[in-house]
Structures are given as C-alpha cells and as structure tokens.
Design an enzyme around this catalytic site. Structure first.
Site, mmCIF file in Angstrom:
data_model
loop_
_atom_site.group_PDB
_atom_site.id
_atom_site.type_symbol
_atom_site.label_atom_id
_atom_site.label_comp_id
_atom_site.label_asym_id
_atom_site.label_seq_id
_atom_site.Cartn_x
_atom_site.Cartn_y
_atom_site.Cartn_z
ATOM 1 N N GLY A 121 -56.738 -16.021 9.895
ATOM 2 C CA GLY A 121 -56.710 -16.000 11.363
ATOM 3 C C GLY A 121 -56.060 -17.241 11.958
ATOM 4 O O GLY A 121 -55.375 -17.160 12.987
ATOM 5 N N GLU B 280 -25.417 -14.799 12.285
ATOM 6 C CA GLU B 280 -24.334 -15.103 11.325
ATOM 7 C C GLU B 280 -24.220 -14.012 10.241
ATOM 8 O O GLU B 280 -23.907 -14.285 9.084
ATOM 9 C CB GLU B 280 -24.484 -16.506 10.756
ATOM 10 C CG GLU B 280 -24.432 -17.522 11.891
ATOM 11 C CD GLU B 280 -23.954 -18.886 11.527
ATOM 12 O OE1 GLU B 280 -23.253 -19.030 10.529
ATOM 13 O OE2 GLU B 280 -24.279 -19.814 12.280
ATOM 14 N N GLY B 281 -24.493 -12.786 10.681
ATOM 15 C CA GLY B 281 -24.408 -11.635 9.783
ATOM 16 C C GLY B 281 -25.787 -11.243 9.291
ATOM 17 O O GLY B 281 -26.470 -12.029 8.645
ATOM 18 N N THR B 282 -26.176 -10.005 9.609
ATOM 19 C CA THR B 282 -27.495 -9.518 9.175
ATOM 20 C C THR B 282 -27.537 -9.442 7.641
ATOM 21 O O THR B 282 -26.497 -9.501 6.969
ATOM 22 C CB THR B 282 -27.719 -8.083 9.708
ATOM 23 O OG1 THR B 282 -26.669 -7.255 9.183
ATOM 24 C CG2 THR B 282 -27.706 -8.035 11.230
ATOM 25 N N SER C 244 -22.266 -6.667 14.365
ATOM 26 C CA SER C 244 -21.869 -6.578 12.955
ATOM 27 C C SER C 244 -20.397 -6.189 12.814
ATOM 28 O O SER C 244 -19.686 -6.718 11.971
ATOM 29 C CB SER C 244 -22.739 -5.529 12.248
ATOM 30 O OG SER C 244 -24.070 -5.992 12.163
HETATM 31 N N1 CAA Z 1 -12.248 -15.151 4.466
HETATM 32 C C1 CAA Z 1 -10.945 -14.914 4.716
HETATM 33 N N2 CAA Z 1 -10.483 -13.707 5.146
HETATM 34 C C2 CAA Z 1 -11.388 -12.735 5.295
HETATM 35 C C3 CAA Z 1 -12.755 -12.915 5.041
HETATM 36 C C4 CAA Z 1 -13.178 -14.198 4.611
HETATM 37 N N3 CAA Z 1 -14.471 -14.449 4.357
HETATM 38 N N4 CAA Z 1 -13.426 -11.773 5.299
HETATM 39 C C5 CAA Z 1 -12.499 -10.866 5.687
HETATM 40 N N5 CAA Z 1 -11.269 -11.454 5.679
HETATM 41 C C6 CAA Z 1 -9.980 -10.823 6.007
HETATM 42 C C7 CAA Z 1 -9.731 -9.646 5.076
HETATM 43 O O1 CAA Z 1 -9.100 -10.091 3.881
HETATM 44 C C8 CAA Z 1 -8.820 -8.784 5.918
HETATM 45 O O2 CAA Z 1 -7.518 -9.326 5.862
HETATM 46 P P1 CAA Z 1 -6.188 -8.400 5.810
HETATM 47 O O3 CAA Z 1 -6.088 -7.776 7.170
HETATM 48 O O4 CAA Z 1 -5.096 -9.348 5.527
HETATM 49 O O5 CAA Z 1 -6.398 -7.379 4.732
HETATM 50 C C9 CAA Z 1 -9.357 -9.012 7.331
HETATM 51 O O6 CAA Z 1 -10.073 -10.255 7.324
HETATM 52 C C10 CAA Z 1 -10.297 -7.911 7.774
HETATM 53 O O7 CAA Z 1 -11.350 -7.858 6.838
HETATM 54 P P2 CAA Z 1 -12.287 -6.583 6.653
HETATM 55 O O8 CAA Z 1 -11.420 -5.364 6.547
HETATM 56 O O9 CAA Z 1 -13.235 -6.853 5.552
HETATM 57 O O10 CAA Z 1 -13.015 -6.544 8.072
HETATM 58 P P3 CAA Z 1 -14.149 -5.595 8.644
HETATM 59 O O11 CAA Z 1 -13.788 -5.215 10.016
HETATM 60 O O12 CAA Z 1 -14.428 -4.500 7.650
HETATM 61 O O13 CAA Z 1 -15.430 -6.581 8.765
HETATM 62 C C11 CAA Z 1 -17.402 -7.755 8.059
HETATM 63 C C12 CAA Z 1 -15.981 -7.241 7.710
HETATM 64 C C13 CAA Z 1 -17.779 -8.555 6.834
HETATM 65 C C14 CAA Z 1 -18.386 -6.629 8.271
HETATM 66 C C15 CAA Z 1 -17.337 -8.649 9.302
HETATM 67 O O14 CAA Z 1 -17.072 -7.928 10.484
HETATM 68 C C16 CAA Z 1 -18.609 -9.473 9.507
HETATM 69 O O15 CAA Z 1 -18.812 -10.492 8.850
HETATM 70 N N6 CAA Z 1 -19.479 -9.027 10.453
HETATM 71 C C17 CAA Z 1 -20.633 -9.840 10.850
HETATM 72 C C18 CAA Z 1 -20.278 -10.728 11.981
HETATM 73 C C19 CAA Z 1 -21.135 -11.937 12.061
HETATM 74 O O16 CAA Z 1 -21.529 -12.519 11.063
HETATM 75 N N7 CAA Z 1 -21.361 -12.376 13.279
HETATM 76 C C20 CAA Z 1 -22.081 -13.583 13.503
HETATM 77 C C21 CAA Z 1 -21.791 -14.099 14.868
HETATM 78 S S1 CAA Z 1 -21.905 -15.846 15.005
HETATM 79 C C22 CAA Z 1 -23.531 -16.209 15.114
HETATM 80 O O17 CAA Z 1 -24.386 -15.420 14.832
HETATM 81 C C23 CAA Z 1 -23.803 -17.610 15.499
HETATM 82 C C24 CAA Z 1 -25.208 -17.889 15.916
HETATM 83 O O18 CAA Z 1 -25.767 -17.301 16.795
HETATM 84 C C25 CAA Z 1 -25.898 -18.967 15.257
#
Ligand code: CAA
Length: 380
Positions: free
Chosen positions: A340, A363-365, A132
């Site tokens: 069943g 892809e994000g919980t 995450s």
């Molecule tokens: N679009 C563009 N920019 C974005 C954005 C978006 N959707 N989300 C964040 N950003 C930018 C922010 O604006 C910020 O930019 P600045 O540095 O310029 O201010 C930067 O990215 C950092 O953003 P945050 O401070 O919000 O970042 P964070 O560390 O707090 O994390 C989070 C945010 C939403 C929790 C993120 O870490 C997240 O989405 N985590 C989940 C990860 C995930 O989904 N993993 C899936 C793996 S792939 C997978 O699962 C594939 C599979 O198996 C099928």
C-alpha cells in the site's frame, strides 16, 4: 571493450551524481506534484557542462563521449525522470544533429549556446496524425524566394514551451514521402512559430511538452539543417542516438525504484522477519537487479558503438526496448514489495511507476523498436 569507465567518463558521472543527489532529488517530489518547470536545475545542468556532454569543447560542450552521456543520464533520471528527458532532448535530439549536419553558421549561432546551456532546444517530428508513421507528416515547407514558409503543427514536443531553438521536420516534396522531408532550425520569436501551453500527462510532470503551430512561418534557407530531402534520414539517425538516452533514463528510473524497494525490504517486517528474508521477495530483488544490469550493458554497448562511428540502429533499439519494458517491470515489482505504501502519493514509488511508462512510448514505441530490430535482423 573496456568494462571500466575512463577517468573522464567517471568525472561526468560523478558530476551528474552530485548534482542529482544534492540539488535534484530533494525537489523531485515537489516537481512531480506541482509540474513546475525546474528552471534553476536546467541552468545548473548547463553550468556543469551536462547540456552538451558529447559535443566538442570548441562548440561549447563537455567534449566527453556517449558512454559518459549514458552514465550521466542514469544518475540524473534516478533522481528525477523529468530532468532526465529535458537533458536528453537537448543533448541527443538537438545538439547531436546540429553537430553532425549543421553548417558553420548554424553551429556558431545555435550549437555553442545550446551545448553550454545558454539556450534550450526541442525536436519537432511528431504530429497529431503521425507519431509512429513519422514520414507521413502534414507539416509542409514551401520555397519562397531565398527562404521557406512552414505551415502545420507538431505535438508532444518535449521542452517546447521553453525552447529557444526548435529543429523541425517538414515535407518539401509530399509525393516523395520519406525522401521529401527537410529539416529546419527555427528560433523562438520567429513570426508564425507558436508553442502552446504545456500538455497534461500521467508522469514526467516537470518535463513540459506542448503542441507547436507553424503558421506562415518564414525561415531563411540558411536555417535549413542538412540537404533538401534528407530530413527523414537526419531524424532517424538522430533517434538512433536519442534512444540510447531514453534507455539510460529508463535504467535510472528502475534503479531508483529498486534501491528503495531493497531498503524497504530490509526494514519492513512481516510474519516475524524482515521482508528481505523471504524467498518470494529475494527472487523479485534478484530479477530486478539482473534486468537493470542487462539494460545498463545494452545501453553502454550502443553508446560505445556510437562513439566509434559504427552504425548502431539495432543496438539502440534493443537497448531502448529492453530498458523501457524493464523499467515498467521493475517499478511494478518495487510497488508490490512496498504494498500500500507503494501506491500512496506520500512516497516516491508511484512517481517512478508513472514515469517509467513514457519510456515505452516516446522516441518510438516498443512496437516501433521491434520493427526496427526485426528489419535489421532480417537484413543480416
Ligand atoms: N539511419 C539512417 N537512415 C535510416 C534510418 C536510420 N536509423 N532508418 C531509416 N532510414 C532511411 C531508410 O534507409 C530509407 O532510406 P531510402 O529512402 O534511401 O531507402 C528511409 O530512411 C526511409 O526508411 P523506412 O522505409 O524504413 O521508413 P518508414 O516510413 O517505414 O519508417 C520507422 C520507419 C522506423 C517506423 C520510423 O518511422 C520511426 O522510427 N517511427 C517512430 C518515430 C519516432 O521514434 N518518433 C519519436 C519522436 S521524438 C520524441 O519522442 C522526443 C521526445 O518526446 C522525448
């Protein structure tokens, strides 16, 4: 907004449905049982243009849009959720960022074969100690003359054991946090790139995922995707698209469970009448149909916004959150209707029940989707 798919969207949907009904559904249970990689189906997806649905034809794709992609993902996932995620990773996590951020060289070298199904891709963001909290990665890329040396490991990488191309995210400036991440394209066979054996999981057994090690893996600078330090934003933007695909996968799974429960409720008799005559069952069916419809419309809205180039971060997360939790509820209720038989491995219900669960995690919980939605809501 049109409420009817265009002719092109219908064509993509029909193509996916025919493949799903004729070639995927008949083997779906076997794929689940054996965990066999469906190589012949992956080949067919490519032949039919489904591996790069929203990629322009000049880059080997079908030249359709993301609404068409949602419709296709629902059809394929209704038959087999494993095939659904193989398809979605290639389309939205690999082709999409290459199209948006790739140089001409990277597009020619990788996008064209990926979108036409001659290559398969994977997306390596998650690590053993950061799922995450994706920005806090341990994998590093260090400058080495004209190129970069990658070290670290990624896990749960869907398509990893079979992928020809991996989009990997690595810290190029650890002190800079999210602003110090850079994306690279690594080709299978590159020394130091080592995908491991498939993971054992609760569901989506035929969609192989694995750990991938990078050990002094050298990549030329030409393999960099986007600018240095822009990798985290590329990952987040990519996931904005990917989450639409997972919403559609969840809808497909829920549809499969609902349709089977509906048919069973008409056939099965208890206390002298079919189950479908009982209000307790009718209420379940009504709730399931309502929730599936709502999720479908949410996924279409997010896709429609993406097609118009409008930021859709919140809408994608809303669609993914609702659709994935809906799939868990619908498969649960479908199993209740089956009793069943729903719990038995002789039928499909338990497969749909197990497969639904992952859509709330990858892809994000659901918790991460709520964080993303809340951030957008509070900003407005
Ligand atoms: N679009 C563009 N920019 C974005 C954005 C978006 N959707 N989300 C964040 N950003 C930018 C922010 O604006 C910020 O930019 P600045 O540095 O310029 O201010 C930067 O990215 C950092 O953003 P945050 O401070 O919000 O970042 P964070 O560390 O707090 O994390 C989070 C945010 C939403 C929790 C993120 O870490 C997240 O989405 N985590 C989940 C990860 C995930 O989904 N993993 C899936 C793996 S792939 C997978 O699962 C594939 C599979 O198996 C099928």
């Amino acid at each position: 907004m049109r409420w009817e798919p265009t002719e092109e969207q219908q064509l993509v949907q029909r193509t996916a449905r025919e493949l799903a009904v004729r070639e995927i559904e008949p083997v779906a249970r076997e794929l689940d049982r054996t965990g066999r990689w469906p190589a012949e189906i992956v080949r067919r997806l490519g032949e039919l243009g489904l591996m790069g649905i929203a990629v322009p034809t000049e880059w080997g794709g079908a030249g359709a849009d993301h609404v068409a992609y949602v419709l296709a993902m629902e059809e394929i996932s209704r038959a087999c959720a494993s095939v659904g995620v193989i398809l979605s990773v290639n389309n939205s996590l690999v082709c999409a960022p290459l199209l948006e951020h790739g140089s001409e060289l990277l597009k020619r070298r990788y996008l064209e074969p990926l979108a036409s199904g001659r290559m398969l891709g994977c997306f390596a963001l998650t690590e053993p100690a950061s799922g995450s909290d994706a920005a806090h990665m341990q994998t590093v890329a260090e400058r080495d003359g004209e190129g970069w040396i990658l070290n670290g490991s990624k896990n749960w990488i869907t398509n990893g054991p079979h992928a020809d191309v991996c989009i990997v995210f690595a810290a190029t400036d650890r002190a800079a946090g999210a602003r110090g991440v850079t994306a690279f394209v690594v080709e299978r066979g590159t020394p130091g790139y080592a995908p491991q054996k498939p993971d054992e999981k609760l569901g989506i057994h035929a969609a192989h995922s694995c750990t991938v090690f990078f050990e002094n893996c050298r990549v030329p600078d030409a393999q960099r995707l986007g600018e240095v330090g822009q990798g985290f934003k590329i990952a987040m933007k990519t996931l904005d698209g990917g989450r639409i695909g997972i919403a559609a996968q969840a809808i497909g799974i829920a549809r499969a469970a609902f349709e089977k429960a509906l048919a069973y409720s008409r056939e099965r008799r208890a206390f002298g009448t079919p189950l479908a005559d009982k209000q307790a069952i009718q209420f379940k069916l009504a709730d399931m149909a309502t929730e599936i419809d709502a999720a479908h419309l949410l996924a279409l809205r997010a896709a429609w916004m993406k097609d118009r180039g409008v930021r859709h971060t919140a809408e994608s997360s809303i669609a993914k959150l609702f659709a994935s939790e809906m799939a868990t509820r619908v498969t649960h209720q479908a199993m209740q209707i089956f009793g069943g038989y729903g719990y038995s491995r002789e039928y499909d219900l338990e497969r749909h029940y197990r497969d639904a669960r992952i859509t709330e995690i990858y892809e994000g919980t659901s918790e991460i989707q709520r964080i993303v939605i809340a951030a957008q809501v509070l900003r407005d």
